[in-house]
Design an enzyme around this catalytic site. Structure first.
Site, PDB file in Angstrom:
ATOM      1  N   HIS A  25       1.084  -1.038  -0.122  1.00 34.85           N
ATOM      2  CA  HIS A  25       0.356  -0.304   0.330  1.00 34.85           C
ATOM      3  C   HIS A  25       1.286   1.332  -0.216  1.00 34.85           C
ATOM      4  O   HIS A  25       1.918   0.828   0.747  1.00 34.85           O
ATOM      5  CB  HIS A  25      -1.173   0.412   0.748  1.00 34.85           C
ATOM      6  N   CYS A  26       0.575   2.444  -0.497  1.00 37.55           N
ATOM      7  CA  CYS A  26       0.851   3.530   0.063  1.00 37.55           C
ATOM      8  C   CYS A  26       0.145   4.798   0.759  1.00 37.55           C
ATOM      9  O   CYS A  26      -0.394   3.444   1.263  1.00 37.55           O
ATOM     10  CB  CYS A  26       1.332   4.193  -2.055  1.00 37.55           C
ATOM     11  N   ALA A  27       0.552   6.151   0.118  1.00 37.94           N
ATOM     12  CA  ALA A  27      -0.165   6.204   0.972  1.00 37.94           C
ATOM     13  C   ALA A  27      -2.073   6.878   1.461  1.00 37.94           C
ATOM     14  O   ALA A  27      -2.847   6.677   1.690  1.00 37.94           O
ATOM     15  CB  ALA A  27      -0.317   7.893   0.820  1.00 37.94           C
TER      16      ALA A  27
END
Length: 617
Positions: A25-27
């Protein structure tokens, strides 16, 4: 948001755990690599509470969540081998697409875990630098010494952090990777940068700096992963666990000093010089491209390909010119959604635009604004691009740069203070915000309230009977919650046969395993709850046969549930079935309800659209 429920529905929507190769996952996004993307049910995922939208780019199937993505990621780790603290980003699970997609996937996996620490310490560095610039902090004091160390250490020792995430991605030994990175940053090695006449067993080499570097450690950890696999295969089991790291370190570190480091330094220099040339020769063009296209890159997840350029530029020159125009891009989209907030007459759209505006301006998280509002409305997104391009061009002309890696946002603006022409910075940001906001408010967009008005004036949602039976007023239901409209307005039916059918084309948003209740969502947004009997949940599914599952799309008239009327009645349960519209903010009332005997498929009532929309128009 119910993180557990969202995680369950998303995992089901992408085809289940068996269809997932890897997950990071990213932000704001869950980034899946799927074995077969055709198995993903995008409509069902988008209908899941907490999901903003989905996107497919860079070899990944991306589910946009927003600020709560770490919590959903953690919950997925509890119900599968992916997510949470699990190693779910290995190179062996990388997409098999073209080289560019694989590169974007790799960069995303390696940099994502570092993002918030990098941004947080960068923001602290920005505040420290601003305090010095404005004379609030004396750089000769020990207070500055401590604060500077706190804010500068992470970016300074970035190769150490990258060694861990790269090792996880390439499935190499993390601690051996740390040993390699530690050697690159060892004090005596760092002190020898630029020293003439260095040799290794007679081989001359030039020591370059590895402080804040990116390329050398990623390349060497990639090679390390292959070396470890080979050595583990050929070395005797009695010695391979300690001999393998010894051989790997002995080969890898000199290889970096002799070849990888100098070559990457040359490449970094070329890239840094190229960026510097563009921003020195035609700064408006570079700024306009970054300011105008950054949010387009974000949509497709391609912005990750630029993150290494930020760090390379910083390593080469100690400053980041590329990031200045990105502030204009982010604030322009935030301003566009603020324009939607001001102009729209839709109550539901205002409720979305308000938090999206604050998230964009303060935190620089624009996905809720882009996916939830600006992009679906089209014009506000285009106005944000225009504002970002103009603002980015002005900022670039001013030679504005950052001395720290930050996530562009209102709170991170101190990273730019004192670095370049501050008048042009202010003009650029003002242009980005005002152009986007004014165009959105003045030129406008197709306001969804117009559709709500049409629906309310004669196209209210028709709900057809899901049962064969007799219509009963909702107030006669022997359950106070339903009778008093606590769950919404509607009617009830006393069924005469044990088959429940879909009353309209819908998405099944809730299919209780016990089969006693089902939740449906119409394309217009209406949500309908059908509850078969009173307290029948206590049967635990006995005498009920569920024919559908959550996330499934059904057509009007499709069989949803079968149940044994006689057996349930003999067990002492009242089979009166409430049928109610639960999202009363959009459909607060019902009209022309049927009465007496009714067959499934016959008109039952109309769900009347929210009247405030009519008044506002």
């Amino acid at each position: 948001m119910d993180y557990s429920k969202t995680a369950t529905e998303v995992l089901k929507g992408v085809g289940g755990e068996g269809n997932v190769q890897s997950l990071v996952h990213c932000a704001t996004r869950l980034r899946f690599v799927l074995k077969d993307e055709s198995k993903a049910d995008s409509a069902a995922i988008k209908a899941t509470p907490g999901v903003v939208t989905t996107a497919q780019a860079g070899g990944q199937y991306q589910v946009v969540i927003g600020n709560d993505v770490p919590e959903v990621f953690e919950e997925i780790g509890k119900i599968s081998k992916f997510g949470g603290g699990n190693d779910s980003s290995a190179a062996t699970d990388a997409p098999k697409g073209n080289l560019f997609n694989r590169f974007i996937s790799m960069i995303s996996a390696i940099f994502t875990p570092l993002l918030w620490a990098l941004a947080g310490t960068g923001l602290l560095k920005a505040f420290v630098a601003a305090a010095v610039t404005f004379g609030w902090l004396d750089p000769s004091t020990s207070t500055y010494l401590v604060l500077n160390a706190l804010s500068d250490a992470f970016i300074n020792f970035l190769p150490l952090a990258l060694s861990i995430t790269a090792a996880r991605y390439f499935k190499a030994s993390e601690f051996t990777s740390l040993a390699i990175a530690g050697a690159l940053l060892y004090p005596t090695i760092t002190a020898s940068v630029g020293t003439e006449g260095l040799t290794f067993f007679g081989i001359p080499f030039t020591m370059v700096t590895y402080v804040s570097s990116v390329i050398p450690i990623i390349i060497i950890v990639w090679l390390q992963s292959y070396a470890e696999k080979f050595l583990y295969r050929v070395l005797p089991s009695a010695i391979r666990r300690f001999v393998t790291p010894m051989i790997v370190v002995l080969i890898a570190v000199p290889l970096v000093f002799l070849a990888v480091g100098p070559l990457s330094a040359v490449l970094s220099g070329w890239i840094g010089s190229g960026i510097g040339w563009v921003f020195a020769t035609v700064p408006w063009a570079g700024g306009a491209l970054m300011g105008g296209l950054w949010q387009v890159f974000v949509i497709f997840g391609l912005h990750w390909g630029l993150v290494p350029l930020f760090t390379l530029e910083f390593q080469n020159s100690g400053q980041i010119l590329l990031i200045g125009p990105v502030f204009a891009a982010v604030l322009a989209q935030a301003a566009a959604v603020a324009g939607v907030w001001v102009r729209t007459r839709s109550k539901s759209l205002k409720s979305l635009a308000a938090p999206a505006t604050l998230s964009g301006f303060l935190a620089g998280v624009t996905e809720p604004a882009i996916y939830g509002i600006n992009l679906p409305l089209k014009r506000p997104f285009a106005f944000g691009i225009i504002g970002g391009a103009v603002g980015g061009a002005i900022i670039a002309i001013g030679g504005v740069y950052s001395t720290a890696f930050v996530v562009p946002s209102g709170l991170a603006l101190p990273a730019l203070f004192g670095n370049g022409n501050m008048v042009l910075l202010a003009l650029g940001l003002a242009a980005a915000i005002l152009i986007s906001f004014v165009l959105t408010v003045v030129v406008g967009f197709k306001d969804p309230v117009e559709n709500e008005l049409i629906r309310a004036e004669g196209n209210d949602l028709e709900v057809r009977s899901p049962l064969d039976g007799t219509v009963v007023p909702l107030g006669d239901v022997p359950d106070a919650v339903f009778a008093e409209g606590g769950l919404g307005q509607g009617v009830a039916i006393m069924p005469r046969s044990g088959a429940l059918y879909a009353p309209f084309d819908a998405l099944v948003v809730a299919a209780f395993p016990t089969g006693h209740a089902i939740g449906l969502q119409h394309a217009d947004g209406a949500e309908l709850l059908i509850h078969i009997g009173i307290d029948t949940v206590k049967l635990g599914g006995k005498h009920f046969t569920l024919k559908v599952e959550g996330g499934q799309h059904v057509k009007a008239g499709d069989l949803l549930v079968e149940f044994d009327v006689a057996a349930i009645t003999d067990a002492g349960y009242n089979l009166i079935t409430p049928i109610v519209i639960t999202n009363t903010e959009l459909y607060p009332t019902v009209s022309t309800p049927a009465s007496g005997p009714v067959a499934h498929g016959e008109p039952l009532f109309f769900a009347v659209a929210e009247e405030a929309a009519i008044a506002a128009s």
